[in-house]
Scaffold this motif. Structure first.
Motif, PDB file in Angstrom:
ATOM      1  N   ALA A 100      31.393  36.902  39.119  1.00 23.61           N
ATOM      2  CA  ALA A 100      32.674  36.067  39.111  1.00 23.61           C
ATOM      3  C   ALA A 100      32.166  34.833  38.213  1.00 23.61           C
ATOM      4  O   ALA A 100      31.029  34.300  38.395  1.00 23.61           O
ATOM      5  N   PRO A 101      33.022  34.135  37.613  1.00 27.12           N
ATOM      6  CA  PRO A 101      32.639  32.955  36.870  1.00 27.12           C
ATOM      7  C   PRO A 101      32.357  31.684  37.715  1.00 27.12           C
ATOM      8  O   PRO A 101      32.686  32.029  38.986  1.00 27.12           O
ATOM      9  N   GLY A 102      31.357  30.743  37.783  1.00 25.30           N
ATOM     10  CA  GLY A 102      30.860  29.965  38.380  1.00 25.30           C
ATOM     11  C   GLY A 102      31.659  28.682  38.492  1.00 25.30           C
ATOM     12  O   GLY A 102      32.933  28.587  38.284  1.00 25.30           O
ATOM     13  N   VAL A 103      31.067  27.562  38.984  1.00 20.62           N
ATOM     14  CA  VAL A 103      31.709  26.422  39.125  1.00 20.62           C
ATOM     15  C   VAL A 103      32.541  25.902  37.793  1.00 20.62           C
ATOM     16  O   VAL A 103      33.772  25.525  37.883  1.00 20.62           O
ATOM     17  N   LEU A 104      31.860  25.980  36.578  1.00 18.58           N
ATOM     18  CA  LEU A 104      32.346  25.488  35.397  1.00 18.58           C
ATOM     19  C   LEU A 104      33.428  26.351  34.977  1.00 18.58           C
ATOM     20  O   LEU A 104      34.605  25.696  34.445  1.00 18.58           O
TER      21      LEU A 104
END
Length: 200
Positions: A100-104
């Motif tokens: 999954a995409p992270g914090v950014l």
């Protein structure tokens, strides 16, 4: 304040890009890998809220070409995220999305998410309950929004994770992923249509 809290609940719980991607990534990747993305959404939401409170959002969104650019970026990024969900776990290497995409990724979505600006603008500029103390009102509004936002998004993440934990057959999981991705594309299409209608 109670009226404001109810407005927050109803505006945030309705499916938008943040909620749909939260549930979608929960279903596609599970809780822990998706939690960083939700943290990014949280930070992004608060950055948008700060932009609305300071008037920066109003200044930026008053520039027609910039508003159009943000809408195009938003729709493009939603299509990208929809693809990440639709092809999660795919064995085809050129479309595989294994994490999954992270914090950014979460921050980026909120920075260009039209619903984030619309919701924050209506909540911050409306429902005035302390007109004689603007600072108190802004601080308490931020606290109320976050107090409701956090459990709601964790609830949507848990709902997605609950689907993930059912250990469905790969074909069934793929159908769920594609349906979630199509829902996101529907939201993107509605946002684009709404913007085009406003410009007429």
């Amino acid at each position: 304040m109670l009226t404001f809290a109810l407005a927050v609940l109803f505006l945030i719980i309705t499916p938008g890009p943040g909620v749909l991607t939260t549930a979608g990534f929960g279903a596609a990747y599970g809780f822990r890998p998706s939690l960083k993305y939700v943290l990014g959404l949280f930070l992004g939401t608060n950055l948008v809220m700060l932009a609305v409170m300071t008037g920066l959002a109003a200044v930026l969104l008053s520039v027609p070409w910039l508003r159009t650019l943000l809408m195009i970026a938003s729709v493009g990024y939603l299509i990208y995220l929809a693809g990440r969900i639709a092809f999660a776990g795919s064995k085809v290497s050129f479309i595989a999305a294994t994490t999954a995409p992270g914090v950014l990724g979460g921050i980026m979505l909120q920075a260009i998410n039209p619903k984030a600006y619309a919701v924050n603008t209506s909540l911050i500029t409306g429902f005035n309950y302390a007109p004689d103390n603007l600072l108190f009102e802004l601080i308490t509004k931020a606290l109320i929004i976050n107090t409701i936002w956090i459990p709601l998004h964790l609830g949507w993440l848990w709902a997605g994770v609950a689907l993930h934990r059912l250990d469905l057959a790969p074909g069934t999981q793929r159908i769920i992923n594609v349906l979630m991705a199509l829902s996101m594309l529907g939201v993107a299409a509605l946002a684009l249509w709404s913007t085009l209608q406003e410009q007429r």
